[in-house]
Design a protein around this motif. Structure first.
Motif, short mmCIF file in Angstrom:
data_model
loop_
_atom_site.label_atom_id
_atom_site.label_comp_id
_atom_site.label_asym_id
_atom_site.label_seq_id
_atom_site.Cartn_x
_atom_site.Cartn_y
_atom_site.Cartn_z
N GLU A 374 -8.30 1.67 -12.72
CA GLU A 374 -7.09 1.01 -11.97
C GLU A 374 -5.53 1.77 -12.38
N HIS A 375 -5.66 1.96 -13.64
CA HIS A 375 -4.39 2.82 -13.92
C HIS A 375 -4.39 4.07 -13.34
N ILE A 376 -5.64 5.04 -13.31
CA ILE A 376 -5.40 6.45 -12.72
C ILE A 376 -5.14 6.11 -11.04
N MET A 377 -5.55 5.09 -10.51
CA MET A 377 -5.22 4.67 -8.98
C MET A 377 -3.74 4.60 -9.03
N ASP A 378 -2.99 3.83 -9.97
CA ASP A 378 -1.70 3.89 -9.91
C ASP A 378 -0.93 5.00 -10.06
N ASP A 379 -1.73 5.94 -11.00
CA ASP A 379 -1.18 7.40 -11.24
C ASP A 379 -1.14 8.15 -9.75
N LEU A 380 -2.07 7.75 -9.08
CA LEU A 380 -2.35 8.80 -7.79
C LEU A 380 -1.25 8.38 -6.81
N ALA A 381 -1.15 6.83 -6.78
CA ALA A 381 -0.15 6.38 -5.83
C ALA A 381 1.25 6.90 -6.19
N PHE A 382 1.61 6.82 -7.50
CA PHE A 382 2.88 7.52 -7.79
C PHE A 382 3.08 8.99 -7.41
N HIS A 383 2.06 9.55 -7.74
CA HIS A 383 2.04 11.03 -7.51
C HIS A 383 2.17 11.26 -5.98
N LEU A 384 1.76 10.41 -5.09
CA LEU A 384 1.65 10.72 -3.57
C LEU A 384 2.95 9.85 -3.12
N GLY A 385 3.79 9.08 -3.82
CA GLY A 385 4.72 8.36 -3.23
C GLY A 385 4.33 7.19 -2.68
N LEU A 386 3.01 6.65 -2.75
CA LEU A 386 2.61 5.64 -1.91
C LEU A 386 2.78 4.42 -2.89
N PRO A 388 1.04 1.24 -4.77
CA PRO A 388 -0.32 1.00 -5.36
C PRO A 388 -1.12 0.40 -4.40
N LEU A 389 -0.88 -0.53 -3.81
CA LEU A 389 -1.81 -1.44 -2.89
C LEU A 389 -2.29 -0.49 -1.64
N GLU A 390 -1.39 0.35 -1.30
CA GLU A 390 -1.75 1.11 -0.05
C GLU A 390 -2.91 2.06 -0.37
N VAL A 391 -2.58 2.98 -1.48
CA VAL A 391 -3.77 3.73 -2.09
C VAL A 391 -5.07 3.12 -2.04
N ARG A 392 -4.84 1.98 -2.67
CA ARG A 392 -6.42 1.41 -2.86
C ARG A 392 -7.03 1.03 -1.56
N GLU A 393 -6.07 0.53 -0.71
CA GLU A 393 -6.65 0.11 0.73
C GLU A 393 -7.34 1.30 1.33
N ARG A 394 -6.78 2.58 1.28
CA ARG A 394 -7.39 3.44 1.81
C ARG A 394 -8.52 4.14 1.31
N ASN A 395 -8.98 3.28 0.20
CA ASN A 395 -10.12 3.82 -0.50
C ASN A 395 -11.13 2.57 -0.66
N TRP A 396 -10.81 1.45 -0.56
CA TRP A 396 -11.82 0.45 -0.86
C TRP A 396 -12.60 0.31 0.23
N ILE A 397 -13.86 -0.39 0.04
CA ILE A 397 -14.79 -0.76 0.92
C ILE A 397 -14.31 -1.91 1.77
N LYS A 398 -14.41 -1.69 2.97
CA LYS A 398 -13.96 -2.64 4.05
C LYS A 398 -14.91 -3.80 4.27
N HIS A 399 -14.37 -5.03 4.37
CA HIS A 399 -15.16 -6.23 4.32
C HIS A 399 -16.48 -6.18 5.09
N GLU A 400 -16.38 -5.03 6.40
CA GLU A 400 -17.35 -5.13 7.56
C GLU A 400 -18.30 -4.16 7.09
N GLU A 401 -18.03 -3.52 5.83
CA GLU A 401 -19.02 -2.25 5.37
C GLU A 401 -19.99 -2.80 4.36
N PHE A 402 -19.95 -4.22 4.16
CA PHE A 402 -21.13 -4.62 3.18
C PHE A 402 -22.48 -5.14 3.96
N PRO A 403 -23.56 -5.00 3.31
CA PRO A 403 -23.66 -4.45 1.94
C PRO A 403 -23.61 -2.99 1.85
N TYR A 404 -23.16 -2.62 0.77
CA TYR A 404 -22.56 -0.95 0.68
C TYR A 404 -23.08 -0.70 -0.63
#
Lengths: 803, 164
Positions: A374-386, A388-404
């Motif tokens: 979670e710390h490095i995801m924030d670092d990634l977001a800052f690095h990209l100017g995004l 932090p929630l946006e960069v997470r959303e781009r990577n997380w498992i979508k609810h329709e993808e379960f079971p995953y």
């Protein structure tokens, strides 16, 4: 299973346990008095590492009130070695671990002698009269230095215990041409669990049988282990965990003090008690965390994760205790968290040092992993100017993808990260706070605002025995429950879980009330005594409800089926003509005709007219081994104000939205979250087990080790989304560790977020005012330089990364 | 040394070592084990009792210092024998109703510290409750429900102060 007027499950029932706890009618282990009870006190090493050259017990042995005094050599032949149940690799080094040191001490606090006296004052006085001479050896305190070839050795076998690895996908390909690579090193400081009840143990020998009362989370596991360590046959041992004042993993242990109390009671043929002082416990109770985490991520230019590479050093301390080497493995499956990626590699080396052994502490491996990702995801977001929630959303498992099935190989059954995050943002007023943050930054305000994000998941419900076996854990992960139907319709429930504050007596009563159609008040839950609850795997890893609750439901189902046959005979119909409706067996199509479980219980007790071949008993038990872990998740958002002049951090608001599946008792769930969140905040802001250069614990008392008080923390806003688990009949996921796992990164991310305009990328935990102030001032540019207000340009390798 | 004191309404006459701590006297001589011990540096507050109506950490008082005093422990707070909720002190009720305890080890001290706090300040703010309970540590609850319980009891304790 939703709450209705007729359902107990889902109700905010106040707890049955409270009646004894608010009136002082408790049975803490230290309360136990027995005729002839002698008090044990232990002398502990003041050195981190030393050879014992002589021990003189003469003066202590003749002191008033002293019954006996022992040094390690006196018990060497019978004390055995404290067990490590998790040899994580074939070539792991598991050093001998005598409960009382015989030749060498390897951490300050290790036991070197024991006094048995008529009372605790006489025992303490006699400790002063014991003369131990030591030849000091060099302490080993720093993990990287300990692995250098020339380092002094903690054990003859060397300072490395094991290296354990996990890999999936082509990591080299993921990193080879990655537009973004970020590499960080985080430090998980050493923590002390600090359950409010210090440990205590009482052993009563009668002939060749022994009863032990211990402030333990694991009476069942302890009984097995005591038999294996001491050679006392298991059926001659009874272990009782009476009221236990908190654990947090620290009482998931087979301790030197328990083994020695048993040996001394056997030796003397009289009951003995040992009660820990807090200062003694800070050095002697196993510690938690203490890892150096090197973490590297590769991502596309839009923030899509490609690969994750984790290299850990985990401080074992001086010895391996019951699950010491396995704790980092519980994190190994969680670094990838809720995110999708093509490649992952995890590497962990367990290192011996001359410090107190580490072991499970609330979350055990998962808080460490969650913090890093979670710390490095924030670092990634800052690095990209995004955001932090946006960069997470781009990577997380979508609810329709379960079971995953994740890159680390776990299959998450359900989840809805979008829903939890949306609700959390709304409650937090995320956009408004972002606006205020920008305004403060633009005005160069002295007090800055930072917003911290933690979108955690965890694996609970430890654990499928097959998985544990594949990870080389010595035991299984099943759980047991039994139902005893009393003639008057009252129900006794026996559970193999061993509560120490969680509220099992209340939650289990709610489940049984619904399952058997009996009033909540008519259920009594028995636990923590191996003579009553004869089998169990005890309480840790958020497993009680997920695994133990499932066993309970299964046992209730068996009771109902037995009752069905007898009810059918009572009503002179076929069992197949009955249906379980409104909490009783009723004749299908003729709901006026029915029998409650209580009526059937009395008829079973009388046993006058039972069908041929039907036993006069409704009692049933069930042992359940789960097929999978369970996966709670949630979104925690924290707003901090940071005074840039003083480094002072104030938590302004904290919103936690957790999805723990179905809820048995919302009152208990909220309490678990409140407490868990504060324990995670404590790691972020306050606590650290610190050693000096000689290897002495300098945070030896509660005067030096700062656990937060009511004045140090705020109130929290809690909410839930509810995606039932598909892996157990209750649809539950576990909640004991969620708060602790989620809150540490939420708080630290908030602090770093506040300080990004100053060029700060990390603040080492605990983020004390001094550390925050230094982070700001070390990051500030020299006169004439432009402050790094903007994130670095894209496609640039950040953090000295090894792309 | 000879001491005479009243504990939860019962008079005790004893001969004790001068160094005996009040909390050890309560637990091991008087059998009042409802008062637990959580630390050895007077930081945790688990052993808090009322000494002549004021909260003290009984680990930092010698038994001989309590000579002539009246001590109220958690076992003496409820009316009657404490077995039914009806006789519970408003703070005992509030801790139960607001789920202000989990393992319960800090609870006796927390409740007695809160009794003193509400005697001093019958209508505290949340901040005053948090500051007032700073000397009592809890590891389970995160304090939120403890604070809620004290605030709830504040509304119902007027005139219910303990005159021990």
């Amino acid at each position: 299973m939703t709450a209705t007027a007729d359902h107990e499950v889902g109700r905010a029932r106040t707890r049955k346990e409270d009646a004894r706890l608010v009136t002082g009618q408790t049975s803490w282990t230290d309360n136990i008095m027995l005729p002839g009870l002698a008090q044990v006190a232990f002398l502990r090493s003041p050195h981190a590492h030393a050879r014992i050259t002589s021990v003189n017990l003469d003066a202590a042995r003749t002191a008033p009130g002293v019954i006996a005094v022992f040094a390690g050599a006196d018990v060497a032949a019978e004390q055995g070695s404290l067990p490590c149940a998790w040899p994580v690799t074939e070539d792991i080094v598991i050093p001998n671990h005598p409960p009382m040191a015989v030749e060498t001490v390897r951490y300050a606090g290790e036991i070197v002698a024991a006094v048995v006296a008529r009372d605790r004052y006489a025992a303490a006085d006699a400790l002063e009269l014991i003369d131990v001479e030591y030849e000091p050896l060099p302490p080993v305190l720093d993990m990287p230095a300990a692995l250098e070839p020339g380092s002094p050795k903690v054990h003859a076998e060397g300072n490395k215990s094991y290296t354990w690895s996990l890999a999936n996908g082509d990591l080299d390909a993921a990193f080879a041409d990655a537009p973004v690579v970020i590499e960080r090193t985080y430090r998980q400081q050493r923590l002390i669990p600090e359950a409010m009840e210090p440990r205590a143990v009482v052993v009563a020998p009668v002939a060749d049988e022994f009863t032990m009362w211990s402030s333990t989370q694991i009476p069942h596991v302890l009984k097995v282990m005591l038999a294996l360590v001491t050679g006392i046959p298991e059926h001659k041992l009874r272990v009782i965990a009476p009221d236990v004042g908190g654990g947090f993993g620290s009482k998931l242990q087979v301790t030197a003090e328990e083994v020695l109390a048993l040996i001394l009671a056997r030796r003397l043929g009289r009951p003995v008690k040992w009660t820990e002082s807090r200062t003694e416990g800070n050095a002697a109770v196993h510690h938690g965390r203490d890892q150096i985490q090197k973490i590297r991520i590769a991502a596309d230019a839009d923030g899509t994760l490609r690969g994750l590479d984790v290299d850990l050093l985990a401080d074992m301390g001086a010895y391996l205790m019951i699950v010491t080497p396995g704790v980092p493995l519980l994190g190994a499956f969680m670094f990838n968290a809720i995110y999708k990626m093509a490649a992952y590699r995890f590497n962990c080396t367990g290192v011996f040092t001359t410090k107190t052994p580490t072991d499970a502490y609330r979350g055990a491996g998962r808080p460490e992993a969650t913090y890093a990702i979670e710390h490095i995801m924030d670092d990634l977001a800052f690095h990209l100017g995004l955001d932090p929630l946006e960069v997470r959303e781009r990577n997380w498992i979508k609810h329709e993808e379960f079971p995953y099935t994740t890159i680390s190989g776990l299959t998450y059954d359900t989840g809805n990260y979008e829903a939890a995050t949306a609700l959390a943002k709304d409650l937090f007023q995320y956009e408004e706070l972002r606006k205020e943050q920008s305004e403060r930054n633009a005005a160069s305000a002295q007090v800055r605002l930072g917003l911290g994000v933690s979108t955690y998941t965890e694996m609970c419900g430890l654990a499928p025995s097959r998985v544990l076996g594949s990870l080389r854990y010595a035991a299984g992960g099943w759980e047991h429950a039994a139902i005893r139907m009393l003639p008057t319709g009252m129900v006794e429930v026996i559970t193999g879980s061993s509560a120490h504050g969680q509220g099992h007596e209340t939650a289990w009563s709610q489940i049984v009330a619904d399952e058997l159609g009996v009033p909540f008040e008519d259920v009594r839950v028995l636990h923590g005594d191996t003579a009553i609850s004869h089998k169990g795997m005890d309480t840790y890893g958020s497993r009680s409800l997920v695994v133990g609750g499932t066993a309970l439901v299964s046992a209730c189902g068996k009771v109902r089926e037995k009752a069905r046959v007898i009810a059918a005979a009572m009503m002179e119909v076929a069992p197949t003509d009955l249906e379980w409706a409104d909490g009783r067996w009723a004749v299908r199509g003729d709901p006026d005709q029915g029998k409650t479980i209580g009526e059937i219980a009395f008829a079973t007790f009388a046993a006058h007219d039972l069908p041929d071949g039907v036993e006069p008993s409704l009692d049933c038990d069930a042992t359940i081994d789960p097929d999978n872990f369970s996966y709670p998740h949630g979104t925690h958002l924290c707003a901090v104000e940071v005074d840039t002049e003083t480094g002072w951090v104030k938590i302004r608001s904290y919103v936690a939205v957790d999805d723990i599946g179905n809820v048995i008792n919302p009152l208990i769930v909220d309490g678990q979250l409140h407490g868990g969140i504060v324990q995670g905040i404590a790691q972020a802001l306050f606590e650290e087990a610190a050693y000096d250069d000689s290897g002495n614990l300098v945070t030896a008392s509660l005067a030096d080790y700062l656990i937060p008080s009511a004045a140090d923390v705020p109130s929290f806003t809690l909410a839930r989304t509810q995606t039932p688990s598909t892996l157990n009949p209750l649809g539950v996921k576990g909640v004991g560790e969620a708060g602790t796992i989620a809150s540490t990164p939420a708080v630290v991310n908030a602090i770093v977020d506040a300080l990004r305009p100053f060029g700060v990328t990390d603040v080492a935990m605990p983020c004390t005012p001094e550390r925050v102030w230094r982070a700001i001032n070390n990051a500030l540019p020299s006169p004439g330089e432009t402050p790094p207000l903007q994130p670095p340009a894209q496609n640039q390798v950040d953090g000295g990364g090894a792309a | 040394m000879k001491i005479t004191l009243t504990i939860d309404g019962v008079r005790y006459d004893d001969d004790v070592e001068p160094r005996l701590l009040l909390v050890h006297y309560l637990r091991e001589h008087a059998g009042r084990t409802g008062t637990p011990i959580g630390c050895d540096t007077s930081n945790c507050g688990a052993c808090t009792v009322l000494l002549n109506g004021k909260s003290v950490k009984s680990c930092s008082v010698l038994a001989v210092q309590a000579d002539g005093a009246s001590v109220t422990t958690i076992q003496g707070l409820a009316a009657g024998n404490g077995s039914g909720e009806d006789g519970w002190h408003p703070l005992q009720k509030a801790f139960h109703e607001e789920h202000g305890l989990q393992c319960g080890y800090c609870t006796p001290g927390m409740i007695l510290a809160a009794v003193d706090l509400l005697n001093e300040n019958p209508n505290p703010t949340e901040e005053q409750v948090r500051d007032g309970l700073e000397g009592n540590l809890c590891r389970c609850t995160g304090y939120q429900n403890i604070v809620r319980a004290v605030l709830k009891a504040a509304g119902s304790t007027t005139g219910a102060g303990v005159q021990a």
